[in-house]
Structure formats: C-alpha cells, structure tokens
Design an enzyme around this catalytic site. Sequence first.
Site, short mmCIF file in Angstrom:
data_model
loop_
_atom_site.label_atom_id
_atom_site.label_comp_id
_atom_site.label_asym_id
_atom_site.label_seq_id
_atom_site.Cartn_x
_atom_site.Cartn_y
_atom_site.Cartn_z
N GLN A 149 0.85 -1.21 -0.01
CA GLN A 149 -0.05 -0.09 -0.10
C GLN A 149 0.88 1.14 -0.11
O GLN A 149 1.58 1.30 0.86
CB GLN A 149 -0.73 0.08 1.32
CG GLN A 149 -1.71 1.21 1.11
CD GLN A 149 -3.10 1.29 2.32
OE1 GLN A 149 -2.71 0.22 3.28
NE2 GLN A 149 -3.87 2.02 2.40
N VAL A 192 -0.46 4.67 -0.77
CA VAL A 192 -1.30 5.48 -0.60
C VAL A 192 -2.17 5.12 0.77
O VAL A 192 -2.96 4.32 0.52
CB VAL A 192 -2.27 6.32 -1.64
CG1 VAL A 192 -3.26 7.25 -1.26
CG2 VAL A 192 -1.38 6.65 -2.77
N HIS A 243 -8.16 2.09 -1.10
CA HIS A 243 -8.65 2.23 -2.50
C HIS A 243 -8.47 0.65 -3.23
O HIS A 243 -7.46 0.13 -2.98
CB HIS A 243 -7.52 3.14 -3.36
CG HIS A 243 -6.25 3.06 -3.14
ND1 HIS A 243 -5.54 3.05 -2.03
CD2 HIS A 243 -5.22 2.44 -4.26
CE1 HIS A 243 -4.27 2.96 -2.23
NE2 HIS A 243 -4.02 2.39 -3.60
N HIS A 249 -8.35 -1.09 -6.68
CA HIS A 249 -7.71 -1.04 -8.11
C HIS A 249 -8.71 -2.08 -8.90
O HIS A 249 -9.10 -3.12 -8.46
CB HIS A 249 -6.49 -1.66 -8.19
CG HIS A 249 -5.37 -0.73 -7.38
ND1 HIS A 249 -4.57 0.20 -8.03
CD2 HIS A 249 -5.28 -0.71 -6.46
CE1 HIS A 249 -3.72 0.57 -7.42
NE2 HIS A 249 -4.08 0.21 -6.17
#
Length: 142
Positions: free
Chosen positions: A96, A98, A102, A104
Amino acid sequence: MNEQPCVFCAIVHGEAEASVVHQDETVLALMDLRPVTPGHLLVIPRNHIVGLADLDAATGAAIWQRAHQLAGALRRSGLRCAGVNFFLADGEAAFQEVFHLHLHVFPRYAGDRFRISADWRERPRAELDAAAALIRAAAASS
C-alpha cells in the site's frame, strides 16, 4: 507509514485534479495516474479510511458494488479488456503506497505486462488445515 497529506482526500475535496468516472455520497471512482493497463480505475471511500481494519461494512459494500458495476463498464467501454482484476493493498507489507483505502479495478488482456510473482506450489493438507484453524479462531473472536 507516510505522514504526508492524503492525495485522495485532496481529490475528494476538490483540491487536486482527477479524472472522475463516478461519484456519489459514499465513494469516488477515478482513473489511476499510473495505470497498469488503459482503463485502470481506483474506487475510494469519500471518508478517509486508512485500511481494512477501519472499513465499516456499509462502505465496504458500496466500494465493492461500484467496482463490480465499473468492471462491467470496462468490458463494454471499447477499451481492450478480456478480463478484470481487483486489487487492494492493505498495509505497507502489502505494498500500500497511499494510506487511504482504494480498490484497483483494471482491464486485463493477453500480453499485458502485469504479473504477480509468488511460490504457487500446492501445500500439504495439514499445513492448510492448521492455517484454517487459526483463521477460524480469530474470526470467532471478532
């Protein structure tokens, strides 16, 4: 963990640019700035959530539902897409980069350059059973 300002929060608040595909009250879907393949999307929660441990079930369901819908859209979009991968990195050890959760969503096709390298050999049943018991016990205690 990186303590720099969160780029995804800046995007959510209109303080940074993004190529937005979808937005609603819970999630935002945008094009990845460094795509694996053309059409690579990120589906993020609007609220700052670092990782899976911080993710509530309703937001998780909203992320998954939107990612599922967008995977179908990728297949119909005219972009090269013979398959779709979902990928979520949870924590530094999982790559990871960021630290705002999130998911993808990216198109796959024969000859694309994306690879995951691992030791894929079949494991002995006793090893699998022992791991399953540890996970069952941890799940029961949560």
